[in-house]
Structures are given as C-alpha cells and as structure tokens.
Design an enzyme around this catalytic site. Structure first.
Site, PDB file in Angstrom:
ATOM      1  N   HIS A  92     -49.342 -27.657  12.498  1.00 52.20           N
ATOM      2  CA  HIS A  92     -49.238 -26.506  11.578  1.00 52.20           C
ATOM      3  C   HIS A  92     -47.806 -26.011  11.503  1.00 52.20           C
ATOM      4  CE1 HIS A  92     -50.195 -22.512   9.834  1.00 52.20           C
ATOM      5  NE2 HIS A  92     -51.293 -23.100   9.430  1.00 52.20           N
ATOM      6  N   ILE A  98     -45.128 -23.016  11.716  1.00 49.39           N
ATOM      7  CA  ILE A  98     -45.537 -21.637  11.418  1.00 49.39           C
ATOM      8  C   ILE A  98     -46.771 -21.335  12.259  1.00 49.39           C
ATOM      9  CG2 ILE A  98     -46.440 -20.075   9.658  1.00 49.39           C
ATOM     10  CD1 ILE A  98     -44.919 -21.676   7.569  1.00 49.39           C
ATOM     11  N   GLY A 101     -52.061 -17.875  10.869  1.00 57.42           N
ATOM     12  CA  GLY A 101     -52.411 -16.470  10.716  1.00 57.42           C
ATOM     13  C   GLY A 101     -53.667 -16.098  11.474  1.00 57.42           C
ATOM     14  N   VAL A 102     -54.649 -17.010  11.520  1.00 56.94           N
ATOM     15  CA  VAL A 102     -55.884 -16.686  12.235  1.00 56.94           C
ATOM     16  C   VAL A 102     -55.620 -16.506  13.727  1.00 56.94           C
ATOM     17  CG1 VAL A 102     -57.427 -17.738  10.557  1.00 56.94           C
ATOM     18  CG2 VAL A 102     -56.514 -19.123  12.408  1.00 56.94           C
ATOM     19  N   GLU A 106     -56.457 -13.408  16.108  1.00 56.21           N
ATOM     20  CA  GLU A 106     -57.102 -13.611  17.409  1.00 56.21           C
ATOM     21  C   GLU A 106     -56.316 -12.930  18.523  1.00 56.21           C
ATOM     22  OE1 GLU A 106     -59.439 -14.736  20.625  1.00 56.21           O
ATOM     23  OE2 GLU A 106     -59.977 -14.802  18.500  1.00 56.21           O
TER      24      GLU A 106
END
Length: 188
Positions: A92, A98, A101-102, A106
């Site tokens: 990723h 990067i 976002g999840v 979390e």
C-alpha cells in the site's frame, strides 16, 4: 571637520551592521543546531509495554506506540510513529508508501479502548470491540516518517448496554489528516 564627523558616523554604522550580522548568524546557527532537540519526545503516561498490558492487540496490529495524556472514561492523546518497516507498506502502495486510512481509524479505536478499559480489571481487558465508524474523512496522506498524533474523546457512554461513542482526530504536525466518530462496544 564635517568630513571627519561623517567618516566617524559611517564607521560607527558599519561596526553596528557587522555586530548585528554576526549576532544574526549566531542566532541562525543556534537554531539550526537545536532542531534535533525538537522531536516528539513526550513523557509517556503509558509506553508500548503498558499498552500491551491492557489491549489484546500485538504486532503487527498494535497501532498505538505511546499514550501521553489520558483521563479514564473521558479522553486520551497518543501517537504512532509511522515507519517504512510497518508491514502494510509493501502492498500500500509499492510506488508510494501511504498508511491505509482504515488503519488510522483502527489506531484511534485502540486509543479509545484504552480510555474505556480499566487496567485493574482482568475481565475487561479482552472485552471491547470496535462497533462502527461514522463521519470519517481523510484529509492528507500519512507517509513513513510521520508521527501520527491522535486524540480521542468520549462523547457518550451508555453503561447499561456497554456502548461508547467517541470523536477521534489524527494530526501530523499541525495538519488534520483524519477524523471520525467511533462506536465501541464493551462486552459483559
């Protein structure tokens, strides 16, 4: 005589300029030398070992490195140092790393769990769950080398049903990178 006075004034002005220039250069050198002392070396309220004593998460999924401010059942401030060695970066994205976002969300949920779990209660330690997320927005990418500073505040807590609603934000420096409303469920 007028030439002598103006020559003297000129020399005095020149000495003053030179003195100010030397002082300015010294100030710049001192500031440049001090930048290595400006990193995020916060005194932890809880370090990673103390966090692992409370949360069930372990590497590679423990996403809170330190808690630097906290009030039980109210709020917490903590951070994650994002490094290229984090296991999600190879996929990723290989061409531009990067932080997903999840995982930022979390990380905020884990920090929220630390607010709710009483560390003296063994039964409560493995008994909270991430119940959902609302109003989530990502503002900027988080990349290796960033210090992801998080703040999570308890907005509403229904003890009878074990439901906690929280508001979380993530910053890198002064920049807001992520914000979300989090729902946590405390098991019984």
């Amino acid at each position: 005589m007028g030439d002598t006075v103006s020559l003297r004034q000129h020399r005095q002005r020149q000495r003053l300029r030179n003195t100010l220039l030397v002082r300015a250069e010294a100030d710049v050198a001192q500031q440049a030398a001090a930048i290595e002392k400006t990193g995020p070396d916060f005194k932890p309220l809880r370090d990673v070992q103390a966090i692992m004593d409370v949360l069930p998460h372990r590497f590679p999924f423990l996403l809170v490195d330190r808690v630097i401010e906290m009030e039980h059942e109210k709020y917490a401030v903590g951070y994650k140092n994002v490094t290229i060695n984090d296991n999600f970066f190879p996929g990723h994205f290989p061409q531009r790393a990067i932080m997903p976002g999840v995982l930022q969300v979390e990380a905020m949920a884990q920090l929220g769990g630390l607010i709710m779990i009483d560390p003296s209660s063994e039964a409560a330690k493995n008994n909270f769950f991430f119940g959902g997320v609302d109003n989530c927005k990502w503002r900027r990418p988080v990349v290796p080398g960033d210090c992801l500073m998080m703040r999570v505040e308890l907005v509403k807590y229904n003890k009878r049903y074990g439901f906690a609603k929280m508001r979380g934000t993530c910053h890198v420096g002064p920049n807001l990178v992520c914000e979300a409303d989090l729902n946590l469920v405390m098991g019984k």
